[in-house]
Design a protein around this motif. Structure first.
Motif, mmCIF file in Angstrom:
data_model
loop_
_atom_site.group_PDB
_atom_site.id
_atom_site.type_symbol
_atom_site.label_atom_id
_atom_site.label_comp_id
_atom_site.label_asym_id
_atom_site.label_seq_id
_atom_site.Cartn_x
_atom_site.Cartn_y
_atom_site.Cartn_z
ATOM 1 N N ASN A 4 5.092 -20.385 0.262
ATOM 2 C CA ASN A 4 5.580 -19.256 1.470
ATOM 3 C C ASN A 4 4.650 -18.968 2.557
ATOM 4 O O ASN A 4 3.775 -18.127 2.439
ATOM 5 N N ALA A 9 8.466 -11.349 2.986
ATOM 6 C CA ALA A 9 8.214 -10.570 1.388
ATOM 7 C C ALA A 9 9.658 -9.877 1.519
ATOM 8 O O ALA A 9 10.090 -8.948 2.201
ATOM 9 N N HIS A 10 10.100 -10.041 0.290
ATOM 10 C CA HIS A 10 11.480 -9.254 -0.084
ATOM 11 C C HIS A 10 12.451 -9.372 0.903
ATOM 12 O O HIS A 10 13.236 -8.421 1.307
ATOM 13 N N TYR A 44 10.222 -13.288 -2.340
ATOM 14 C CA TYR A 44 10.132 -11.808 -2.752
ATOM 15 C C TYR A 44 8.658 -11.557 -2.963
ATOM 16 O O TYR A 44 7.931 -11.066 -1.824
ATOM 17 N N GLY A 45 8.016 -11.410 -3.933
ATOM 18 C CA GLY A 45 6.480 -10.875 -4.246
ATOM 19 C C GLY A 45 5.648 -11.706 -3.443
ATOM 20 O O GLY A 45 5.657 -12.695 -3.113
ATOM 21 N N PRO A 46 4.547 -10.727 -2.901
ATOM 22 C CA PRO A 46 3.207 -11.748 -2.305
ATOM 23 C C PRO A 46 2.862 -12.664 -3.223
ATOM 24 O O PRO A 46 2.680 -12.443 -4.386
#
Length: 345
Positions: free
Chosen positions: A187, A192-193, A210-212
């Motif tokens: 990523n 994020a999200h 999604y999450g970091p």
């Protein structure tokens, strides 16, 4: 329990449907073996995101999985849609309320619940099936040979059990005119999200994170009149096929093409639906995507798999002739399993 009631069951496939079915059969007192061709479970947390839906969520609750699944819930705050030039066309903020988890997290929860209640044969698969009218004699690729009362195919839309019992896949697979490729990648996009979708006539590229610190996931879809069955045995031919449909030097398409070439989890398949007249034959039955599978792009397969596994085990649970249990299971599922019965006991 009538003496003729089948008690030894082989479940082929340790995915969502197979793991859930093995759990519920174990709860009903069956002696369950699960055979899974992969040697180990997928990496925890990896894979596309699935939505459980009402029936799937209810089954998960009855299994005691909701706390783990709520902790694994992945929220999405924003979807951005781009046109063919890479310009923003619209932004959408999804409405909350659905329980959404990565497929790997759902499988981890299912297999934790199943631990100790079924024998798992990992890294093996069914080679031949012989129903002599009294039992099913199974030869495995490993050379092992065993006998069961029932065999349930839960290997997904390309089911080996369905092929062995009902014949080749193509008559049952109804191609929708699309091909998809999914894979993960670093990523490096600052997402994020959220999801960003690029779209041109007959093609779409979706990038989700999604999450970091977690990988991003790409899903590429393309419209094609004829299904490219000839490339599915060749990972490099699959990459060449998909790359040829995304030549534009816009947005992140060049980076996605390079990442696809290096991806070790690339999955390329056709979009379609399994349609088969009956989900059972003699001592065999199908559950999950092996019976009614659609594309993972529909996002509803996990909930249907959980509900189908629950209903099949529920019908087999009281004992008696398996033919009647199979018929009731199919009748209920074809009518819709949105409303589940109260749990027994």
């Amino acid at each position: 329990m009538p003496p003729s009631s089948p008690r030894r069951v082989l479940v082929s496939g340790a995915g969502i449907a197979g793991s859930a079915l093995a759990y519920w059969l174990g709860r009903h007192g069956f002696d369950v073996t699960v055979v899974e061709k992969t040697a180990s479970a997928p990496a925890h947390g990896r894979g596309h995101v699935v939505t459980l839906g009402e029936a799937g969520r209810e089954v998960a609750e009855r299994m005691g999985l909701l706390p783990a699944l709520r902790a694994a819930h992945v929220g999405q705050r924003l979807t951005t849609r781009l046109d063919a030039t890479g310009e923003v066309r619209e932004t959408v903020r999804p409405v909350g309320g659905e329980l959404r988890v990565r497929r790997g997290d759902l499988l981890a929860a299912l297999r934790a619940a199943l631990e100790g209640s079924a024998e798992i044969l990992a890294g093996d698969s069914v080679a031949t099936l012989d129903d002599d009218g009294e039992a099913v004699h199974v030869a495995f690729d490993s050379g092992d040979f065993r006998t069961y009362d029932l065999v349930i195919g839960a290997e997904g839309p390309h089911s080996n059990t369905r092929r062995l019992v009902f014949g080749p896949e193509r008559p049952f697979h109804h191609y929708s005119g699309q091909v998809f490729a999914g894979f993960s990648l670093p990523n490096d996009f600052g997402l994020a999200h959220e999801t960003v979708e690029w779209e041109a006539p007959g093609r779409r590229a979706r990038l989700t994170a999604y999450g970091p610190g977690e990988p991003a996931h790409a899903c590429l879809t393309l419209t094609r009149e004829d299904p490219p069955y000839t490339v599915f045995g060749d990972p490099w031919a699959q990459r060449e096929l998909v790359r040829g449909y995304f030549p534009e030097q816009v947005w992140h398409l060049p980076r996605l093409m390079r990442a696809m070439w290096r991806a070790d989890d690339l999955h390329v398949d056709v979009v379609g639906e399994i349609r088969i007249r009956a989900w059972s034959h003699e001592r065999f039955a199908l559950v999950g995507d092996a019976a009614w599978g659609g594309s993972l792009l529909a996002g509803e397969g996990a909930g249907k798999a959980l509900a189908g596994a629950y209903v099949l085990a529920e019908e087999l649970g009281p004992g008696g002739a398996h033919e009647g249990a199979f018929a009731r299971y199919e009748e209920r599922l074809r009518a819709g399993a949105e409303k589940l019965p109260p749990p027994r006991g």
